[in-house]
Design a protein around this motif. Structure first.
Motif, PDB file in Angstrom:
ATOM      1  N   VAL A 286       0.829  -1.007   0.431  1.00 38.36           N
ATOM      2  CA  VAL A 286       0.362   0.087   0.309  1.00 38.36           C
ATOM      3  C   VAL A 286       0.769   1.906   0.186  1.00 38.36           C
ATOM      4  O   VAL A 286       1.253   1.968   1.348  1.00 38.36           O
ATOM      5  N   PRO A 287       1.360   1.867  -1.054  1.00 33.47           N
ATOM      6  CA  PRO A 287       1.454   3.391  -0.983  1.00 33.47           C
ATOM      7  C   PRO A 287       0.522   4.546  -1.367  1.00 33.47           C
ATOM      8  O   PRO A 287      -0.112   4.617  -1.942  1.00 33.47           O
ATOM      9  N   ASN A 288       0.514   4.544   0.328  1.00 34.50           N
ATOM     10  CA  ASN A 288      -0.642   6.090   0.512  1.00 34.50           C
ATOM     11  C   ASN A 288      -0.080   7.365  -0.015  1.00 34.50           C
ATOM     12  O   ASN A 288       1.054   7.126   0.060  1.00 34.50           O
ATOM     13  N   PRO A 289      -0.398   7.961   0.283  1.00 35.12           N
ATOM     14  CA  PRO A 289      -0.515   9.753  -0.051  1.00 35.12           C
ATOM     15  C   PRO A 289       0.505   9.343   0.349  1.00 35.12           C
ATOM     16  O   PRO A 289       0.800   9.367   2.126  1.00 35.12           O
ATOM     17  N   GLY A 290       1.688  10.809  -0.468  1.00 34.17           N
ATOM     18  CA  GLY A 290       2.807  10.879  -0.014  1.00 34.17           C
ATOM     19  C   GLY A 290       3.680  10.712   0.520  1.00 34.17           C
ATOM     20  O   GLY A 290       5.041  10.599   1.134  1.00 34.17           O
ATOM     21  N   ALA A 291       3.314   8.835   0.096  1.00 40.93           N
ATOM     22  CA  ALA A 291       4.812   7.612  -0.342  1.00 40.93           C
ATOM     23  C   ALA A 291       5.569   9.027  -1.675  1.00 40.93           C
ATOM     24  O   ALA A 291       5.678   9.463  -2.034  1.00 40.93           O
ATOM     25  N   VAL A 292       7.002   8.583  -1.105  1.00 40.50           N
ATOM     26  CA  VAL A 292       8.335   9.213  -2.127  1.00 40.50           C
ATOM     27  C   VAL A 292       8.901   7.521  -3.004  1.00 40.50           C
ATOM     28  O   VAL A 292       8.351   7.069  -3.045  1.00 40.50           O
ATOM     29  N   ASP A 293       9.024   8.559  -3.983  1.00 39.49           N
ATOM     30  CA  ASP A 293      10.080   7.615  -5.058  1.00 39.49           C
ATOM     31  C   ASP A 293      10.722   6.348  -3.529  1.00 39.49           C
ATOM     32  O   ASP A 293      12.156   6.728  -3.264  1.00 39.49           O
ATOM     33  N   GLN A 294      10.961   5.354  -4.138  1.00 43.37           N
ATOM     34  CA  GLN A 294      11.853   4.450  -3.006  1.00 43.37           C
ATOM     35  C   GLN A 294      13.791   4.393  -4.769  1.00 43.37           C
ATOM     36  O   GLN A 294      13.355   4.651  -6.006  1.00 43.37           O
TER      37      GLN A 294
END
Length: 281
Positions: free
Chosen positions: A111-119
């Protein structure tokens, strides 16, 4: 005999050369509209219940970067497991690439939530000798989105053909040096599947989750499958209750690596990926 007949039908329905060519070439293939939107909506409902429960338990959800989690689950806790695991395309892909004795070793979701950044660019685990020396793929990851993915939702990004890159200078055998990033960015393909689509990939193909600028999470189911020579089951704890096991088709039972239990136990996530915790610097 019934199972072998079913597999032959599945392999006849889907082009084996195209399956193998795609996974040995780009390292990822997909099937559009494999499931109905109603089936996916049901899956999404189940995932959100499991996600909220996992967030409350120590080790229930592991970070894959800021605002991003992975949760390993029990097969019987989602209503569509049998339909997923026995889908003719899934069966055809597993049989074509991993052989007749493939095993399902993992089920979970990201689950990438809002605000997740580039891995950072990475592999999900170090390349095994089968791949480095034998030039064979011995595991696959199937992914199924539960939402229609848009550009601002942090799409999955993959660098085709990089499953064969030798891990020279890779941190922990998984993270290539930043000096290599230009090559991956040049090759990068962003995937924006819709509800019902399913993909299969080598987890060794260099990839990353991108930044989620939207106000919506982007859940994706993960099904991990091994050839007999792989050992990814050691990283997971696929539990099945005896009562649920009795309801499963015999053809599916032989393709599961599992621990039979009377009552499901909470899963403590063992497969952490420390290099993903800070995101891309």
């Amino acid at each position: 005999m019934v199972e072998e007949k079913f597999k032959k039908i599945a392999l006849a329905t889907y082009d084996v050369a195209q399956i193998i060519g795609g996974l040995y070439g780009d390292g990822i293939i997909a099937l559009k509209s494999a499931f109905s939107r109603e089936w996916v909506q049901q899956l999404d409902e189940d995932i959100w219940v499991l996600y909220q429960d996992a967030l409350k338990r120590p080790g229930g959800a592991v970070g894959r970067g800021p605002k991003r989690h992975y949760v390993e689950i029990h097969p019987e806790n989602i209503r569509g497991f049998v339909e997923l695991a026995t889908h003719p395309w899934v069966t055809a892909v597993c049989t074509a690439v991993l052989g007749l004795n493939y095993k399902i070793v993992e089920i979970g979701f990201d689950v990438p939530n809002p605000g997740a950044v580039d891995q950072p660019w990475h592999r999900d685990f170090p390349a095994p000798e089968d791949t480095i020396l034998g030039r064979r793929l011995n595991s696959l990851a199937f992914n199924l989105t539960t939402v229609d993915v848009l550009e601002d939702m942090g799409p999955f990004e993959i660098a085709p053909g990089t499953q064969w890159d030798l891990p020279e200078g890779f941190d922990h055998g998984m993270f290539p040096a930043k000096e290599s990033y230009a090559r991956y960015q040049e090759r990068a393909q962003r995937k924006m599947p819709q509800m019902g689509d399913i993909s299969a990939r080598s987890a060794l193909t260099i990839h990353r989750g991108t930044a989620n600028y939207s106000d919506k999470p982007r859940p994706a189911l993960v099904l991990g499958v091994d050839a007999p020579t792989a050992n990814n089951a050691e990283r997971h704890d696929l539990q099945i209750t005896r009562a649920y096991f009795e309801t499963l088709p015999d053809a599916l039972k032989k393709h599961l690596t599992y621990r039979l239990v009377d009552k499901l136990e909470p899963i403590y996530q063992a497969h952490t990926i420390e290099g993903l915790m800070m995101g891309e610097a």
